[in-house]
Design a protein around this motif. Structure first.
Motif, mmCIF file in Angstrom:
data_model
loop_
_atom_site.group_PDB
_atom_site.id
_atom_site.type_symbol
_atom_site.label_atom_id
_atom_site.label_comp_id
_atom_site.label_asym_id
_atom_site.label_seq_id
_atom_site.Cartn_x
_atom_site.Cartn_y
_atom_site.Cartn_z
ATOM 1 N N ALA A 126 0.836 -1.213 0.000
ATOM 2 C CA ALA A 126 0.000 0.000 0.000
ATOM 3 C C ALA A 126 0.869 1.261 0.000
ATOM 4 C CB ALA A 126 -0.925 -0.004 1.218
ATOM 5 N N LEU A 127 1.926 1.276 0.807
ATOM 6 C CA LEU A 127 2.780 2.475 0.867
ATOM 7 C C LEU A 127 3.558 2.659 -0.434
ATOM 8 C CD1 LEU A 127 4.160 2.503 4.547
ATOM 9 C CD2 LEU A 127 1.961 3.295 3.667
ATOM 10 N N ALA A 185 4.031 5.840 -5.463
ATOM 11 C CA ALA A 185 4.086 5.872 -6.928
ATOM 12 C C ALA A 185 2.925 6.664 -7.507
ATOM 13 C CB ALA A 185 4.083 4.445 -7.487
ATOM 14 N N ALA A 186 1.723 6.475 -6.939
ATOM 15 C CA ALA A 186 0.536 7.183 -7.459
ATOM 16 C C ALA A 186 0.679 8.689 -7.240
ATOM 17 C CB ALA A 186 -0.719 6.654 -6.762
ATOM 18 N N PHE A 243 1.333 14.087 -9.223
ATOM 19 C CA PHE A 243 1.726 15.457 -8.854
ATOM 20 C C PHE A 243 3.196 15.778 -9.151
ATOM 21 C CE2 PHE A 243 -1.954 14.365 -6.216
ATOM 22 C CZ PHE A 243 -2.780 15.445 -6.480
ATOM 23 N N GLY A 244 3.973 14.773 -9.537
ATOM 24 C CA GLY A 244 5.374 15.014 -9.903
ATOM 25 C C GLY A 244 6.234 15.521 -8.753
ATOM 26 N N GLY A 273 7.358 9.925 0.031
ATOM 27 C CA GLY A 273 7.494 8.599 0.609
ATOM 28 C C GLY A 273 7.102 8.569 2.065
ATOM 29 N N PHE A 274 7.465 7.478 2.700
ATOM 30 C CA PHE A 274 7.004 7.216 4.059
ATOM 31 C C PHE A 274 8.172 6.919 4.986
ATOM 32 C CE2 PHE A 274 3.497 6.310 1.275
ATOM 33 C CZ PHE A 274 2.423 6.868 1.952
#
Ligand code: SME
Length: 164
Positions: A37-38, A43-44, A49-50, A55-56
């Motif tokens: 999921a992360l 990636a989405a 939005f570029g 990230g997490f």
């Protein structure tokens, strides 16, 4: 499975987040594996939005965050609670929007090109924080109330699919 998060041209920020949220909710709902999921959320968001870095950081212990899935350049692997923008957002339990990272005491510079940042905590239904979403821009003051609202809504969908 084929999914594209590329947004049509000409949307304002609020419209872009609304469109993203709609597609993202359909895409992510039901995924219970945290790394999957992360990784797909990074990636989405990157595709739509570029973002320069997205990230997490995941809560690894009472004291430390560890680098999780992301899109962008290699980054710091450990952040202590209360340190940097990520560790401060975790300790305070709220979103931080930093218009100029050089003016944030204790900012951790993973890349010298990063100029502004937003960090949103990931919370389960009981209020426990499991990590943070961290997004960096190479422009000053790139994040405003529309980003905060939009990204908090994305995180809410993510957290409710992972931790009900
Ligand atoms: N700047 C962050 C560290 C993580 S990187 O931006 C990817 C901070 O101060 O917590």
């Amino acid at each position: 499975m084929e999914s594209s998060f590329v947004l049509p041209l000409g949307l304002n920020k609020a419209e872009a987040y609304a469109r993203f949220l709609n597609d993202y909710t359909a895409f992510i709902t039901g995924e219970t594996d945290i790394v999957a999921a992360l990784a797909n959320t990074s990636a989405a968001l990157h595709e739509a939005f570029g973002f320069f870095w997205v990230g997490f950081y995941i809560v690894a212990s009472d004291e430390w965050l560890s680098l999780g899935p992301f899109q962008g350049s290699v980054a710091c692997t450990r952040i202590r609670r209360g340190r940097g923008v990520c560790g401060t957002a975790w300790a305070k339990g709220r979103t931080l929007v930093v218009p100029d990272v050089d003016a944030f005491p204790g900012h951790i510079a993973c890349s010298s090109a990063s100029r502004s940042e937003i960090v949103v905590p990931l919370r389960d239904a009981r209020g426990e924080i499991h990590g943070v979403l961290d997004i960096d821009s190479d422009r000053l003051a790139a994040f405003d109330d529309d980003d905060q609202r939009g990204l908090e809504a994305v995180v809410e969908v993510l957290c409710s699919t992972l931790w009900q």
